[in-house]
Design a protein around this motif. Structure first.
Motif, PDB file in Angstrom:
ATOM      1  N   PHE A  28      78.582  -5.496  -0.776  1.00 55.83           N
ATOM      2  CA  PHE A  28      77.468  -5.945  -1.620  1.00 55.83           C
ATOM      3  C   PHE A  28      77.299  -7.453  -1.628  1.00 55.83           C
ATOM      4  N   THR A  45      79.338  -9.824  -0.838  1.00 56.03           N
ATOM      5  CA  THR A  45      80.498 -10.699  -0.956  1.00 56.03           C
ATOM      6  C   THR A  45      81.483 -10.365   0.150  1.00 56.03           C
ATOM      7  N   ARG A  46      82.201 -11.382   0.553  1.00 58.94           N
ATOM      8  CA  ARG A  46      83.137 -11.271   1.661  1.00 58.94           C
ATOM      9  C   ARG A  46      84.517 -11.598   1.113  1.00 58.94           C
ATOM     10  N   VAL A  59      82.553  -9.140  -7.366  1.00 56.62           N
ATOM     11  CA  VAL A  59      82.730 -10.409  -6.667  1.00 56.62           C
ATOM     12  C   VAL A  59      84.020 -11.119  -7.086  1.00 56.62           C
ATOM     13  N   ALA A  85      85.895 -12.524  -4.199  1.00 55.46           N
ATOM     14  CA  ALA A  85      85.074 -13.101  -3.123  1.00 55.46           C
ATOM     15  C   ALA A  85      85.597 -14.447  -2.648  1.00 55.46           C
ATOM     16  N   GLU A  86      85.524 -14.640  -1.352  1.00 50.43           N
ATOM     17  CA  GLU A  86      85.768 -15.956  -0.762  1.00 50.43           C
ATOM     18  C   GLU A  86      84.448 -16.624  -0.396  1.00 50.43           C
ATOM     19  N   SER A  87      83.451 -15.818  -0.157  1.00 51.71           N
ATOM     20  CA  SER A  87      82.124 -16.366   0.099  1.00 51.71           C
ATOM     21  C   SER A  87      81.101 -15.267  -0.160  1.00 51.71           C
ATOM     22  N   PHE A  88      79.851 -15.675  -0.231  1.00 51.25           N
ATOM     23  CA  PHE A  88      78.769 -14.714  -0.332  1.00 51.25           C
ATOM     24  C   PHE A  88      78.168 -14.540   1.049  1.00 51.25           C
ATOM     25  N   ASP A 102      75.369 -13.208   1.460  1.00 48.88           N
ATOM     26  CA  ASP A 102      73.939 -12.990   1.248  1.00 48.88           C
ATOM     27  C   ASP A 102      73.238 -14.189   0.663  1.00 48.88           C
TER      28      ASP A 102
END
Lengths: 291, 268, 291, 268
Positions: free
Chosen positions: D59, D61-62, D83, D86-89, D91
């Motif tokens: 969704f 987030t990475r 999230v 999350a380390e990054s988005f 999107d």
């Protein structure tokens, strides 16, 4: 189970990934530690996507065959970078003439796996005449006249940023250069030199601030953008740059002594980035405060 | 505040800045490129005097600084100092992803060559592209900007027949092409095109019908003949050529005390 | 001199800017205060770019003529939103069939002033058959087969975000929805409803966090995404959404009583967003904590 | 840790998850869509067991969460809880701007219909598009993902002749088209296409030559005949059909204690 692999390497190893004849995109803030290592290694026949005085240095050092160029100003009142200007006027380098919207379209076409992207900026100008890779075409829906911009595919993109964790999660201070993310997405391989390596937990505190996720390689080089600026760390060393510009200008007028001395002192004698910083001197570096 | 301004006290650059400032409207987005001190002064002057909703776009940052008491022109290095007033970054990988909204955007362009229809050249001079006599710096983003922005201004640091030429060797922006009010529409270029060409001698506009460059006003002490003598093509000459209005006392006060306290526009 | 103009308006004024028949794009988190105001006003014949249960509500309330649709899942194990499914099966709404890459290409074409953008995703599928606006064409450079996606131009985009200053500088917590910025760039007019209005100085503290610069209008509606989530503020009210889904499912099966009651209670009787929140009750709202 | 696992103790969903997990390689980027608990378990299991450099994309987030001691499946609401690691988005307005790098990306798809060449349909069922008998949810991002990702898996929650059909009424992803190992190349689709179709009864792959669906293995207790009876087209049948390997004790331990402690995969 093994643990997560670090992406950190040094500048010598990073530039070993570049070969003669490759296409190299160089972002801003300028990743000068890597640029100097390219000059130190004496790479040849590169196609470079770069601007300003770092472009000028690479040309003056004999590394460049072709420039994907939208702007090659010299700064300090000099309208055109001297080595670029001379090499272009003499036909010693090929210029792939473009502009910012065409360049980003080409980089984006590469990143999106498309054979072209359409662009309107440049319609009516001389750009498609002086750059035959830009095709004037008629759009299939409304019949408008547009330029078809082919993919621009860097083999390697070199960038400078504030921080990264060991896994290539990069965060900038004050934003990346306007074109950096286009270059990164379009490239096969991206090396980011950073002021500082931080913990993964520091990255996770604000994932929205992560500008590049999973860069292929991270090189830790404090003051690595010198003599250019690094937002949040130091301002541009204008006296140093002016010295280079004067040397490059003199070389273009037939007196290469100062330019040879510049390259010897700052690119060829220092074996590493740390040696370069010793050459510059800590007093000078600390004088480049932010405000 | 000087109660009475006379033309002798003013530099041409100050007159240029004040002229441009008056032509900028509140709520417009004003994009200023590198090494354009006259334009930067004009934009800041307009922002302080009548543009509280203007957005200033400098090097990828977007700001509104109308409430700053002083606005010294920074020595723009490409460093953090240029972003100290930023409200957002215009360049988060989206520099050219909102051209739809550029009808609100205004920009300013110089040139190695400028022709009678406001086409400009930043590529170079010489008949053979592979070995130019003078290699220019390149087009930057001007082809895209000139295609889409609401209108733009050609601003020259000097007025000479070497720059104002009958025909550009290369065109990096399409102004009015080979002329005609519908020239841009026929090519599908949505932006409003160049409005004025402002130089240290005069202001020029474009004939409504054929879009040929025309003398609009001369700066104090300059004659139409002197302008023509420094122009490489025949300018359209109205019967009456007015003098470019000089800054009001208020404008000059803000310009000299808040925008350019160091007097850069008087030393160019 | 006059001072800077505030962009803050209320939800009634914001939705007054929408007219019957317009194209409205709706982002995520879902700007439900604005969606409810659309239903309250009884707007008709809208073309909507939206997903999931907010799309379902707009269809069930009779506001929609056409859906630009890439995903209309119902959630809670219901594969398709009930009102969408029934209206589509009966031919009561038109579906502009697409997918995420085609949708973003169309929105980006609009934002970039282009008559089309090329896209590869969808080549070989039924999409260009069921949506004749997607033209299969041959690229002018390499002769590859691609889809030409025409511009998708929302008249108005409605978004929800965490905070904004009075001048429309919007910052999200936990990122905007993946498509929000595409929708904003493509639209003539963007209204952002926010949890909180903050000082301009708060925005300037981190300009990189500004996701939308200068939104046309800001509507302050705390809990304005309810019954959906708002990152950093509250989670989704699944019980409420399940009630709606059950009512919509029953209506599609021929029993509209519960759905009528839902719209009466939550959209038609409350005159403002504050009235709606009173209807939900503060105890329930405070229960929707983040963790 | 159970020292000895027998098939009777396992749900088909656990077998599916373990099979998928083994096929995922370290450093791959694994993208998981909405409402796919088997896939989510598979990805998390692989990440914990042999994928310390996997990137999980949920969704927008990475994340990389290999060092988390427990990884309960969250009840994914579309809220901040997804999230937290999350380390990054992924999107930030760039969802589809790096397809060049999708050779590292793997994804998983369901379908209203799936045909013998791995083409899938999320649009709907019925001869007339304007009035479908069953209106599906829509294609989400599957046409673009299936075009570019390194490879993908078709994962079905049930195995029936209503889903596995001779011909999709509409194709929302192009798998192997009408067959042939060069089908995708001829159309210019760079991704690797569908590799396996995994169901509660069996695993199917695609014939190397004509890319027709073929029985690869049956889950414990299932016969090839039972699979064929639930399939709407004639499956290729190898002479020997092996049994799908069941999870090792270590896999099952991690699956049940760290990935799915609530036993969702045993209650589907």
């Amino acid at each position: 189970m093994e643990s997560r692999t670090s992406h950190i390497i040094d500048e010598v190893e990073a530039v070993r990934r570049i070969e003669d004849g490759m296409t190299v995109a160089i972002g801003s803030p300028t990743p000068m530690a890597l640029v100097r290592q390219i000059i130190r290694r004496g790479l040849k026949d590169l196609t470079v996507v770069d601007v300003g005085l770092s472009l000028d240095m690479l040309i003056a050092a004999g590394c460049v065959r072709k420039v994907v160029s939208y702007y090659a100003g010299g700064g300090f009142g000099v309208p055109v970078a001297p080595a670029f200007r001379q090499a272009a006027e003499r036909g010693e380098i090929e210029v792939w003439e473009c502009e910012e919207g065409i360049l980003t379209s080409g980089l984006q076409a590469a990143a999106q796996g498309l054979p072209f992207l359409p662009w309107r900026g440049g319609v009516g100008t001389s750009l498609p005449e002086v750059n035959p890779d830009l095709k004037v075409f008629t759009d299939p829906i409304r019949g408008e006249t547009l330029l078809a911009v082919p993919p621009i595919k860097p083999d390697v993109t070199l960038l400078h940023a504030a921080v990264s964790d060991a896994y290539g999660n990069v965060q900038h201070v004050g934003g990346p250069g306007w074109i950096d993310l286009f270059m990164q997405r379009a490239a096969d391989h991206t090396v980011v030199q950073v002021e500082k390596v931080v913990a993964n937990e520091d990255i996770r505190k604000d994932p929205w601030a992560t500008t590049i996720a999973g860069a292929d390689a991270i090189v830790r080089v404090p003051y690595g953008a010198h003599p250019f600026y690094s937002r949040g760390y130091y301002i541009q060393d204008n006296a140093h740059l002016k010295d280079y510009l004067d040397a490059s200008t003199a070389a273009a007028k037939g007196d290469p002594a100062a330019l040879h001395a510049y390259f010897a002192r700052y690119c060829r004698e220092p074996e590493t980035h740390a040696d370069y910083l010793e050459q510059i001197g800590i007093r000078r570096l600390l004088g480049l405060h932010e405000y | 505040m000087p109660s009475d301004v006379s033309a002798q006290d003013l530099s041409p650059q100050e007159i240029m800045a004040a002229f441009l400032a008056r032509d900028l409207k509140d709520t417009e987005h004003l994009m200023v490129g590198v090494a354009m001190p006259i334009v930067e002064a004009a934009v800041r002057l307009a922002h302080l005097l009548h543009g509280p909703n203007m957005e200033l776009i400098f090097f990828g940052t977007r700001m509104n600084v109308a409430d700053r008491h002083t606005l010294p022109l920074p020595a723009f290095a490409w460093d953090n100092r240029v972003v100290r007033w930023a409200e957002s970054f215009s360049d988060t990988g989206h520099r050219f992803e909102d051209v739809k909204h550029w009808h609100k955007r205004i920009f300013f362009i110089g040139g190695v060559q400028v022709d009678p229809h406001g086409n400009t050249n930043l590529i170079g001079v010489g008949p053979d592209y592979a070995t130019l006599r003078f290699r220019g710096p390149g087009s930057v983003g001007t082809p895209t900007l000139s295609t889409h922005v609401g209108r733009y201004y050609i601003v020259l640091n000097s007025h000479s027949p070497r720059i104002l030429v009958e025909r550009c060797d290369y065109m990096s922006t399409y102004g009015w092409g080979s002329g005609g009010a519908d020239a841009r529409k026929k090519l599908g270029l949505p932006g409003g095109g160049p409005k004025y060409c402002v130089t240290p001698l005069c202001v020029m506009d474009f004939d409504e019908e054929d879009k040929h460059m025309r003398l609009h006003s001369v700066h104090p002490g300059v004659t139409p003949e002197a302008v023509q003598a420094q122009t490489g093509f025949a300018l359209r000459m109205p019967d009456q050529v007015p003098t470019t209005p000089i800054p009001t006392p208020e404008e000059l006060h803000v310009l000299r005390t808040r925008v350019d306290p160091e007097g850069r526009l008087r030393r160019m």
